[in-house]
Design an enzyme around this catalytic site. Structure first.
Site, PDB file in Angstrom:
ATOM      1  N   TYR A 118      44.197  42.771  35.948  1.00 51.28           N
ATOM      2  CA  TYR A 118      44.967  43.778  36.682  1.00 51.28           C
ATOM      3  C   TYR A 118      44.362  45.167  36.494  1.00 51.28           C
ATOM      4  O   TYR A 118      44.230  45.942  37.446  1.00 51.28           O
ATOM      5  CB  TYR A 118      46.426  43.765  36.211  1.00 51.28           C
ATOM      6  CG  TYR A 118      47.176  42.506  36.561  1.00 51.28           C
ATOM      7  CD1 TYR A 118      47.834  42.369  37.777  1.00 51.28           C
ATOM      8  CD2 TYR A 118      47.226  41.436  35.668  1.00 51.28           C
ATOM      9  CE1 TYR A 118      48.515  41.213  38.105  1.00 51.28           C
ATOM     10  CE2 TYR A 118      47.912  40.268  35.987  1.00 51.28           C
ATOM     11  CZ  TYR A 118      48.553  40.163  37.205  1.00 51.28           C
ATOM     12  OH  TYR A 118      49.227  39.003  37.516  1.00 51.28           O
ATOM     13  N   ASN A 141      51.487  40.869  48.534  1.00 48.81           N
ATOM     14  CA  ASN A 141      50.411  40.258  49.308  1.00 48.81           C
ATOM     15  C   ASN A 141      50.966  39.286  50.349  1.00 48.81           C
ATOM     16  O   ASN A 141      51.527  38.253  49.989  1.00 48.81           O
ATOM     17  CB  ASN A 141      49.459  39.517  48.359  1.00 48.81           C
ATOM     18  CG  ASN A 141      48.314  38.830  49.088  1.00 48.81           C
ATOM     19  OD1 ASN A 141      48.044  39.092  50.255  1.00 48.81           O
ATOM     20  ND2 ASN A 141      47.630  37.929  48.391  1.00 48.81           N
ATOM     21  N   CYS A 149      45.121  36.645  45.353  1.00 45.15           N
ATOM     22  CA  CYS A 149      45.864  37.206  44.228  1.00 45.15           C
ATOM     23  C   CYS A 149      45.940  36.221  43.063  1.00 45.15           C
ATOM     24  O   CYS A 149      46.217  36.637  41.928  1.00 45.15           O
ATOM     25  CB  CYS A 149      47.253  37.650  44.666  1.00 45.15           C
ATOM     26  SG  CYS A 149      48.209  36.433  45.587  1.00 45.15           S
ATOM     27  N   HIS A 150      45.648  34.931  43.310  1.00 41.89           N
ATOM     28  CA  HIS A 150      45.629  33.964  42.200  1.00 41.89           C
ATOM     29  C   HIS A 150      44.466  34.222  41.250  1.00 41.89           C
ATOM     30  O   HIS A 150      44.464  33.717  40.129  1.00 41.89           O
ATOM     31  CB  HIS A 150      45.546  32.529  42.749  1.00 41.89           C
ATOM     32  CG  HIS A 150      44.323  32.244  43.553  1.00 41.89           C
ATOM     33  ND1 HIS A 150      44.233  32.560  44.904  1.00 41.89           N
ATOM     34  CD2 HIS A 150      43.121  31.689  43.232  1.00 41.89           C
ATOM     35  CE1 HIS A 150      43.040  32.195  45.359  1.00 41.89           C
ATOM     36  NE2 HIS A 150      42.348  31.672  44.360  1.00 41.89           N
ATOM     37  N   GLU A 176      38.802  26.162  41.744  1.00 35.99           N
ATOM     38  CA  GLU A 176      37.639  27.055  41.815  1.00 35.99           C
ATOM     39  C   GLU A 176      36.764  26.965  40.566  1.00 35.99           C
ATOM     40  O   GLU A 176      35.814  27.736  40.415  1.00 35.99           O
ATOM     41  CB  GLU A 176      38.113  28.492  42.032  1.00 35.99           C
ATOM     42  CG  GLU A 176      38.861  28.675  43.346  1.00 35.99           C
ATOM     43  CD  GLU A 176      39.231  30.120  43.627  1.00 35.99           C
ATOM     44  OE1 GLU A 176      38.772  31.011  42.893  1.00 35.99           O
ATOM     45  OE2 GLU A 176      39.981  30.360  44.596  1.00 35.99           O
TER      46      GLU A 176
END
Length: 210
Positions: A118, A141, A149-150, A176
């Site tokens: 953040y 979002n 945002c993940h 990912e």
């Protein structure tokens, strides 16, 4: 926006359940994760084609581009870099604000398989002391997954919150290549290709305010 958009909707199937895509002829407005459940299959089993559901009549180009992008994200992430990102036309992107700046930096700089804290994202958006405001931007979002945002985690490496549920966030990061609970930083890809932008982005675009 100067005029009311004529909204169109498309629902697609995904490993996360049904996703509702909304937009107008000028751009994408939103992606909604229906149900907020943790997917039953592991990321390695996410190769089933996305089934397109609902949405009668002609489908607008921004929605078609979003469907293609999501299909590639879940099935063949290696081709994402070559796909167009649909234009964005949600009201949040129509006026300058810190939230818009944060979301835009996240979309353009933090790539598949990377994470950012953040505080680091606040610095990328021009205000390194605004980590709390970044958390607010993540909650605002309207286009999750596409605007990732993940990928925003705590400096300690903890997952942090996610509007779709922490289980979904863990699944997306594992998809990912970032196992849940893996500490941020170190020598992994989680350090981020965006680091080189920290010294330049803050001065290249002025950050707005909410």
């Amino acid at each position: 926006m100067d005029e009311t958009c004529e909204m169109k909707y498309k629902v697609v199937d995904s490993p996360l359940g049904k996703l509702e895509i909304s937009g107008c002829e000028r751009g994408l407005h939103g992606i909604k994760l229906h149900g907020g459940k943790t997917p039953d299959t592991g990321p390695a089993e996410a190769a089933a084609p996305a089934e397109q559901l609902g949405g009668s009549g002609a489908v607008l180009e921004p929605l078609l581009q979003c469907v293609a992008w999501l299909d590639a994200y879940f099935r063949e992430p290696a081709v994402l870099e070559g796909l167009p990102v649909p234009a964005l036309h949600h009201p949040i992107f129509q006026k300058e604000s810190f939230t818009r700046q944060v979301l835009w930096k996240l979309l353009t700089l933090v790539k598949f398989g990377e994470t950012v804290s953040y505080q680091q994202l606040a610095a990328l958006a021009g205000n390194p002391r605004a980590a709390r405001a970044v958390g607010g931007a993540m909650r605002s979002n309207p286009i999750p997954i596409l605007i990732p945002c993940h990928r925003v985690v705590c400096s300690s490496g903890a997952m942090g919150n996610y509007s779709g549920g922490v289980g979904v966030k863990e699944w997306l990061l594992a998809h990912e290549g970032r196992p849940p609970g893996k500490a941020h930083g170190g020598g992994s890809r989680a350090t981020g290709s965006w680091r080189g932008a920290l010294g330049s982005t803050a001065s290249s675009q002025p950050a707005g305010r909410d």
